[in-house]
Design a protein around this motif. Structure first.
Motif, PDB file in Angstrom:
ATOM      1  N   VAL A  75       3.737   1.045 -45.411  1.00 46.19           N
ATOM      2  CA  VAL A  75       3.259   0.172 -46.480  1.00 46.19           C
ATOM      3  C   VAL A  75       1.914   0.695 -46.969  1.00 46.19           C
ATOM      4  N   PHE A  76       1.703   0.656 -48.293  1.00 46.03           N
ATOM      5  CA  PHE A  76       0.420   1.067 -48.858  1.00 46.03           C
ATOM      6  C   PHE A  76      -0.159  -0.078 -49.675  1.00 46.03           C
ATOM      7  N   ASP A  77      -1.387  -0.493 -49.311  1.00 44.82           N
ATOM      8  CA  ASP A  77      -2.151  -1.507 -50.035  1.00 44.82           C
ATOM      9  C   ASP A  77      -3.074  -0.767 -50.994  1.00 44.82           C
ATOM     10  N   TRP A  78      -2.630  -0.649 -52.247  1.00 46.51           N
ATOM     11  CA  TRP A  78      -3.393   0.078 -53.268  1.00 46.51           C
ATOM     12  C   TRP A  78      -4.472  -0.849 -53.839  1.00 46.51           C
ATOM     13  N   GLY A  79      -5.746  -0.466 -53.629  1.00 38.74           N
ATOM     14  CA  GLY A  79      -6.850  -1.334 -54.011  1.00 38.74           C
ATOM     15  C   GLY A  79      -7.104  -2.378 -52.946  1.00 38.74           C
ATOM     16  N   CYS A  80      -7.196  -1.925 -51.701  1.00 41.63           N
ATOM     17  CA  CYS A  80      -7.258  -2.847 -50.554  1.00 41.63           C
ATOM     18  C   CYS A  80      -8.578  -3.586 -50.444  1.00 41.63           C
ATOM     19  N   GLY A  81      -9.645  -3.068 -51.084  1.00 38.13           N
ATOM     20  CA  GLY A  81     -10.940  -3.727 -50.988  1.00 38.13           C
ATOM     21  C   GLY A  81     -11.399  -3.841 -49.548  1.00 38.13           C
ATOM     22  N   SER A  82     -11.744  -5.056 -49.132  1.00 36.43           N
ATOM     23  CA  SER A  82     -12.187  -5.295 -47.755  1.00 36.43           C
ATOM     24  C   SER A  82     -11.049  -5.812 -46.882  1.00 36.43           C
ATOM     25  N   GLY A  83      -9.823  -5.454 -47.232  1.00 35.59           N
ATOM     26  CA  GLY A  83      -8.678  -5.772 -46.379  1.00 35.59           C
ATOM     27  C   GLY A  83      -8.234  -7.207 -46.410  1.00 35.59           C
ATOM     28  N   ARG A  84      -8.405  -7.869 -47.547  1.00 38.81           N
ATOM     29  CA  ARG A  84      -8.041  -9.289 -47.638  1.00 38.81           C
ATOM     30  C   ARG A  84      -6.569  -9.523 -47.319  1.00 38.81           C
ATOM     31  N   VAL A  85      -5.692  -8.605 -47.739  1.00 36.03           N
ATOM     32  CA  VAL A  85      -4.266  -8.715 -47.429  1.00 36.03           C
ATOM     33  C   VAL A  85      -3.887  -7.803 -46.271  1.00 36.03           C
ATOM     34  N   THR A  86      -4.515  -6.634 -46.203  1.00 36.70           N
ATOM     35  CA  THR A  86      -4.222  -5.681 -45.123  1.00 36.70           C
ATOM     36  C   THR A  86      -4.344  -6.328 -43.753  1.00 36.70           C
ATOM     37  N   HIS A 125       6.198   9.014 -49.491  1.00 35.65           N
ATOM     38  CA  HIS A 125       5.945   8.543 -48.126  1.00 35.65           C
ATOM     39  C   HIS A 125       6.131   7.043 -47.943  1.00 35.65           C
ATOM     40  N   PHE A 126       5.758   6.226 -48.927  1.00 34.69           N
ATOM     41  CA  PHE A 126       5.645   4.784 -48.702  1.00 34.69           C
ATOM     42  C   PHE A 126       6.896   4.049 -49.172  1.00 34.69           C
TER      43      PHE A 126
END
Length: 371
Positions: free
Chosen positions: A189-200, A248-249
């Motif tokens: 899984v790739f979190d594009w624009g993850c910022g400070s990991g709010r969803v990650t 890859h993702f």
């Protein structure tokens, strides 16, 4: 569709505000303003706009069961002025709660949910509009105020965590509805624009799933690397290509990224997302649609919607939220795309399976699959 209201060249800026407000009524029937987790209690407070049968027909469920305590309807100050098309807007407030040990409340892999059925029966919108809370005992470190603010424009810990948990669970729902669920469940899984990991942060609880995050904000990335060692983080350039691996993702998502890209950058990143997504991979991207605009009060709403429908893409101005982290401080903007534009332009790179109104709380979800 709002596009049907326009006769380009005749009436320059038709009044569409009431249509935008109706989009909120239709797509966000229930909103959580506050939630409280006690020793043996979970409480939600907010507003809920019932259907034509009125509040007496509506139903609340917490973890699929009726609440132990319910106060509804309550006065909802200010809501009638904004959403007066719904005759019950002036008395749409609610407070609902359940009483149980926390282990029981958060027995669904650490999550608890609120569902509102406006006419007393489940439907597609009541499923999409569920609100989710994660067990605070299992939450990891929170980013400092400025790091969180650059992601959501708000330093509230409650709002930051609530929004992240909701988006994670709604992504899971979209993946099960439109794709092979294993794309989300197993990754990569790739979190594009993850910022400070709010969803990650909610992906890393499953230690068997490969999760990556990427952003142009190097300060937030460094914080994520320290806080979530189970995930892999990579600094992204303003202009692709990136160093991400090709094909890859299996599942890629971007929350409020395409809401901030100039048109040229948008097309470049669509090409890059196509490059890194595995064949048959699924993608969910958020955009500002009618529901998002319907929450606003900007006096330019009529003009923005007109130009969006006429031109397809609209840059409404520079957003300075993350300027300190950018080499080019004109890069980050606020922008809108029409649905027709998304189908035509984004459809050059991906199969557009659906555009789900308010899938991402108030932003729309564009559901895509790699061709």
């Amino acid at each position: 569709m709002l596009s049907k209201l326009f006769s380009f060249g005749k009436n320059k800026y038709p009044d569409v505000v009431s249509s935008l407000r109706q989009s909120v009524i239709d797509n966000v029937p229930c909103f959580v303003d506050k939630h409280i987790v006690g020793n043996d209690e979970l409480q939600f407070r907010g507003w809920a706009l019932p259907g034509h049968k009125g509040p007496s027909a509506a139903r609340f469920y917490i973890n699929s069961s009726p609440p132990d305590d319910i106060s509804y309807p309550l006065p909802s100050k200010g809501l009638e002025e904004k959403f007066g098309q719904n005759e019950f807007a002036g008395s749409a407030g609610y407070s609902v709660a359940i009483h149980a040990p926390q282990d029981e409340i958060f027995s669904n892999s650490g999550f608890a949910e609120l569902e509102y059925q406006r006419n007393g029966t489940p439907d597609e919108r009541s499923e999409i509009n569920r609100w989710w809370v994660f067990d605070p005992r299992r939450e990891q470190l929170m980013p400092e105020g400025e790091r969180a603010y650059r992601v959501v424009g708000d330093e509230s810990v409650e709002n930051y965590l609530l929004g992240g948990a909701i988006i994670y669970k709604r992504l899971e729902y979209m993946a099960s509805r439109y794709f092979d669920p294993t794309l989300f469940a197993e990754g990569p899984v790739f979190d594009w624009g993850c910022g400070s990991g709010r969803v990650t942060r909610y992906f890393v609880h499953d230690k068997t799933r490969e999760i990556w995050g990427g952003d142009v904000d190097k300060d937030n990335l460094a914080w994520c690397e320290h806080t979530f060692p189970q995930a892999r983080f990579i600094a992204l350039p303003l202009d692709p290509p990136s160093k991400l691996p090709a094909n890859h993702f299996n599942f890629v998502f971007g929350i409020s990224v395409f809401t901030h890209l100039r048109e040229k950058a948008q097309m470049q990143w669509l090409e890059e997302l196509h490059r890194i997504t595995a064949p048959g991979g699924g993608l969910v991207m958020s955009v500002r649609g009618d529901t998002s605009l319907g929450f606003g009060f900007n006096r330019k709403l009529n003009e923005w919607v007109y130009l969006r429908e006429r031109d397809g893409y609209l840059n409404v101005g520079v957003d300075s939220l993350i300027n300190e982290q950018l080499e080019d401080q004109s890069y980050y903007v606020n922008c809108l795309q029409s649905r027709k534009y998304i189908q035509e332009k984004w459809g050059q790179y991906f199969d557009i399976l659906d555009i789900v109104s308010a899938g991402g709380i108030h932003q729309d979800f564009v559901i895509m699959k790699k061709k």
